[in-house]
Design a protein around this motif. Structure first.
Motif, PDB file in Angstrom:
ATOM      1  N   ALA A 262       0.841  -1.197   0.000  1.00  0.00           N
ATOM      2  CA  ALA A 262       0.000   0.000   0.000  1.00  0.00           C
ATOM      3  C   ALA A 262       0.875   1.246   0.000  1.00  0.00           C
ATOM      4  CB  ALA A 262      -0.925   0.010   1.222  1.00  0.00           C
ATOM      5  N   GLY A 263       0.623   2.127  -0.957  1.00  0.00           N
ATOM      6  CA  GLY A 263       1.376   3.368  -1.027  1.00  0.00           C
ATOM      7  C   GLY A 263       2.680   3.190  -1.788  1.00  0.00           C
ATOM      8  N   GLY A 266       8.528   4.594  -4.015  1.00  0.00           N
ATOM      9  CA  GLY A 266       9.453   5.131  -5.006  1.00  0.00           C
ATOM     10  C   GLY A 266       9.069   4.626  -6.376  1.00  0.00           C
ATOM     11  N   PRO A 267       9.802   4.987  -7.400  1.00  0.00           N
ATOM     12  CA  PRO A 267       9.480   4.509  -8.752  1.00  0.00           C
ATOM     13  C   PRO A 267       9.493   2.985  -8.827  1.00  0.00           C
ATOM     14  CG  PRO A 267      11.101   6.281  -8.825  1.00  0.00           C
ATOM     15  CD  PRO A 267      10.954   5.896  -7.388  1.00  0.00           C
ATOM     16  N   GLY A 268       8.336   2.419  -9.130  1.00  0.00           N
ATOM     17  CA  GLY A 268       8.239   0.967  -9.267  1.00  0.00           C
ATOM     18  C   GLY A 268       8.269   0.205  -7.973  1.00  0.00           C
ATOM     19  N   LYS A 269       8.180   0.880  -6.832  1.00  0.00           N
ATOM     20  CA  LYS A 269       8.228   0.209  -5.536  1.00  0.00           C
ATOM     21  C   LYS A 269       7.013   0.585  -4.697  1.00  0.00           C
ATOM     22  CE  LYS A 269      13.304   0.045  -5.277  1.00  0.00           C
ATOM     23  NZ  LYS A 269      14.498   0.407  -4.460  1.00  0.00           N
ATOM     24  N   MET A 270       6.516  -0.405  -3.941  1.00  0.00           N
ATOM     25  CA  MET A 270       5.374  -0.188  -3.061  1.00  0.00           C
ATOM     26  C   MET A 270       5.793  -0.425  -1.617  1.00  0.00           C
ATOM     27  SD  MET A 270       3.092   0.565  -5.310  1.00  0.00           S
ATOM     28  CE  MET A 270       1.651   0.620  -4.251  1.00  0.00           C
ATOM     29  N   LYS A 271       5.137   0.247  -0.704  1.00  0.00           N
ATOM     30  CA  LYS A 271       5.420   0.085   0.719  1.00  0.00           C
ATOM     31  C   LYS A 271       4.798  -1.216   1.233  1.00  0.00           C
ATOM     32  CE  LYS A 271       5.420   5.070   1.663  1.00  0.00           C
ATOM     33  NZ  LYS A 271       4.739   6.149   2.422  1.00  0.00           N
ATOM     34  N   PHE A 460      -1.791  -4.491  -5.324  1.00  0.00           N
ATOM     35  CA  PHE A 460      -1.386  -3.464  -4.364  1.00  0.00           C
ATOM     36  C   PHE A 460      -2.464  -2.386  -4.328  1.00  0.00           C
ATOM     37  CE2 PHE A 460       0.778  -2.852  -8.441  1.00  0.00           C
ATOM     38  CZ  PHE A 460       0.195  -1.667  -8.860  1.00  0.00           C
ATOM     39  N   SER A 461      -2.321  -1.450  -3.391  1.00  0.00           N
ATOM     40  CA  SER A 461      -3.165  -0.257  -3.316  1.00  0.00           C
ATOM     41  C   SER A 461      -2.290   0.948  -3.578  1.00  0.00           C
ATOM     42  CB  SER A 461      -3.817  -0.133  -1.926  1.00  0.00           C
ATOM     43  OG  SER A 461      -4.675  -1.222  -1.681  1.00  0.00           O
ATOM     44  N   TRP A 462      -2.744   1.823  -4.448  1.00  0.00           N
ATOM     45  CA  TRP A 462      -1.923   2.980  -4.809  1.00  0.00           C
ATOM     46  C   TRP A 462      -1.653   3.885  -3.617  1.00  0.00           C
ATOM     47  CZ3 TRP A 462       1.119   3.347  -8.693  1.00  0.00           C
ATOM     48  CH2 TRP A 462       0.830   2.731  -9.906  1.00  0.00           C
ATOM     49  N   THR A 463      -2.630   3.995  -2.717  1.00  0.00           N
ATOM     50  CA  THR A 463      -2.488   4.902  -1.575  1.00  0.00           C
ATOM     51  C   THR A 463      -2.853   4.180  -0.289  1.00  0.00           C
ATOM     52  OG1 THR A 463      -4.776   5.697  -1.714  1.00  0.00           O
ATOM     53  CG2 THR A 463      -3.124   6.852  -3.047  1.00  0.00           C
TER      54      THR A 463
END
Length: 539
Positions: A262-263, A266-271, A460-463
């Protein structure tokens, strides 16, 4: 120690010149090497013979092959058994000659007539061609059914509002447009509810729903759908908060955690983040979103002030034990997780692992008998004390014997599993003294499946806000399932009701309370009775 294999005489010669500590180190190194090789062999067996089931079903000798063995040939004259025993039920053999269901009578109906539209097609009889109706008599009819599908299931509601002129006053008058759940929005409540269910229950991302709309001849922008979803979920957030308060008031609470992306990091990476599902004693579940797996989130979710007698049931993650000690509540642990540790070590030491699995199976057998006899309260407690407690005490005594005989080898997966169970003896015994505590957290594990299943589609979730909205909707959806509520009927009703419902009574709209108060006469969309036909839930 040389890596090449050595003969017995070479090993004996080498051992003769070793001191006792050196000999002990040599034996330990050999034991670790043996365990490592056994793990490799077990891995290759799984690749060849397929993934093993979590259920423990002892296989007859000679049925399941092992690496390097030939398969036994089954004689042709051996007749197949009429039924196959599968844990708690019997499975009938497949009839290879069975034809596709034609449905020539009411007993063969494969659909719910109250929910599925039925179009009647009369098939003419060629024998009656050219005959006068008086020349034949209809003495009956035969019916068959076929499942069909229209290209799209969307409907456009066209509201016609006449503009009138009052002759007496010469003024114009027109009825106002129907009020929607979102001001100025052209989406009917039925579409909003269907969009929510398609995404979160049937795992259809919004971009796929947008393509489906276009293929059905409906031209709306993808941005419009993307904005519509959070606006609708925001209406449901007060209901989610009310349900969370109900879970927090429970005396017995089960809790777990499952990862999600979620969130953007960085470029191409998710938390990496986590959902922390909590289940109360009234079959209500809430998925709480937190950005990490830190122990502080347990305190945030449940609070530091807990009433006396509270029980928190979880797996072996230390954060829950830390919370229980800090708040003074009872910490119950899960036998399913304990069993999983033993099962994972079965490839390495099958004989000892089978003994442990037999003991755990005896505990679950008692629980099954309790469910079959529908025991609750004191009767359930007595049954556990009389039948489960002696089994558990013998099992822990057997575990102590294993350590006395063999000591503790850090490299042994089986002894590691036994150590995991022995360290948690108190938590694993809590359910014996409290009839409201389950033997495991499988009820929670089943409910949280919607998250990993959804991740296969969403990825994933964008935010972080999007992840929070996932938790809100999945909490209400999963609770609807637990209480046997049609989620489409529920969302259509509460989306219309929540705006006018008193804030002090918002708890009435949680699925559990809604079923008692509003389920028999729910609010419907204008589409519901259109044409005298019930609307499908997927509309």
């Amino acid at each position: 120690m040389p890596s090449d294999p050595q003969s017995a005489s070479e090993i004996a010669t080498l051992a003769a010149g070793l001191t006792a500590p050196e000999m002990s180190a040599l034996i330990g190194a050999q034991e670790r090497e043996i365990i490592r090789l056994r793990r490799q062999v077990a891995w290759f067996q799984r690749q060849i013979f397929g993934q093993k089931s979590e259920r423990r079903m002892p296989e007859p000798e000679g049925v399941q092959g092992t690496l390097g063995e030939a398969f036994d040939v089954v004689p042709d004259d051996v007749a197949p058994a009429k039924t196959t025993r599968i844990e708690a039920h019997e499975r009938a053999p497949k009839n290879k000659n069975r034809k596709l269901i034609d449905g020539n009578d009411d007993a063969a109906l494969f659909f719910d007539e109250s929910k599925v539209p039925v179009e009647v097609i009369t098939v003419a009889n060629d024998e009656t061609a050219g005959l006068d109706p008086v020349d034949f008599e209809v003495i009956g009819e035969k019916i068959s059914y076929r499942l069909a599908q229209r290209p799209g299931s969307y409907v456009i509601l066209k509201y016609v509002r006449p503009v009138i002129k009052l002759r007496a006053s010469q003024t114009l008058s027109c009825a106002p447009a129907p009020v929607g759940v979102l001001d100025g929005c052209r989406a009917d409540v039925s579409f909003i509810a269907g969009m929510i269910i398609n995404k979160f229950a049937y795992h259809q991302p919004l971009y796929r729903q947008h393509v489906k709309l276009q293929d059905s001849g409906i031209n709306v922008s993808r941005a419009w759908i993307t904005k519509l979803m959070p606006a609708a979920v925001s209406l449901l957030e007060p209901i989610f908060n009310a349900q969370l308060e109900s879970v927090r008031r429970s005396r017995v609470i089960a809790m777990d955690e499952t990862p999600i992306k979620a969130g953007r990091a960085g470029p191409g990476k998710m938390k990496a983040a986590y959902f922390w599902p909590v289940v109360g004693e009234q079959d209500e579940i809430c998925f709480l979103y937190y950005p990490s797996r830190a122990a502080k989130h347990v305190e945030t979710a449940l609070g530091l002030q807990r009433p006396n007698g509270t029980v928190l049931q979880s797996d072996g993650y230390s954060a829950y034990e830390h919370y229980a000690k800090k708040t003074g509540i009872t910490h119950a642990q899960c036998w399913a997780h304990a069993r999983r540790k033993i099962f994972d070590a079965r490839d390495i030491e099958p004989a000892q692992a089978d003994q442990a699995l037999h003991a755990i199976a005896a505990l679950y057998k008692v629980e099954q008998q309790i469910r079959d006899d529908a025991l609750t309260g004191q009767a359930k407690l007595v049954r556990r004390q009389e039948q489960s407690k002696p089994v558990l005490e013998r099992f822990f005594a057997w575990i102590d014997e294993q350590f006395d005989k063999r000591g503790f080898l850090p490299s042994s997966p089986f002894l590691g599993a036994l150590a995991y169970i022995r360290e948690r003896r108190v938590g694993l015994s809590v359910y014996l003294d409290d009839p409201e505590v389950s033997i495991d957290t499988n009820h929670l594990e089943r409910a949280l499946r919607v998250i990993p299943m959804g991740k296969k589609n969403w990825l994933f979730s964008w935010t972080e806000l999007g992840a929070k909205h996932i938790g809100i909707v999945q909490s209400l959806l999963a609770t609807c399932r637990l209480h046997d509520i049609n989620p489409y009927d529920y969302f259509v009703d509460v989306l219309q009701r929540v705006g006018q419902h008193p804030a002090s009574l918002i708890h009435q709209l949680t699925p559990r309370n809604w079923k008692q108060m509003f389920a028999e006469n729910p609010l419907r969309s204008d589409l519901h009775d259109l044409g005298g036909r019930r609307t499908c839930a997927a509309a």
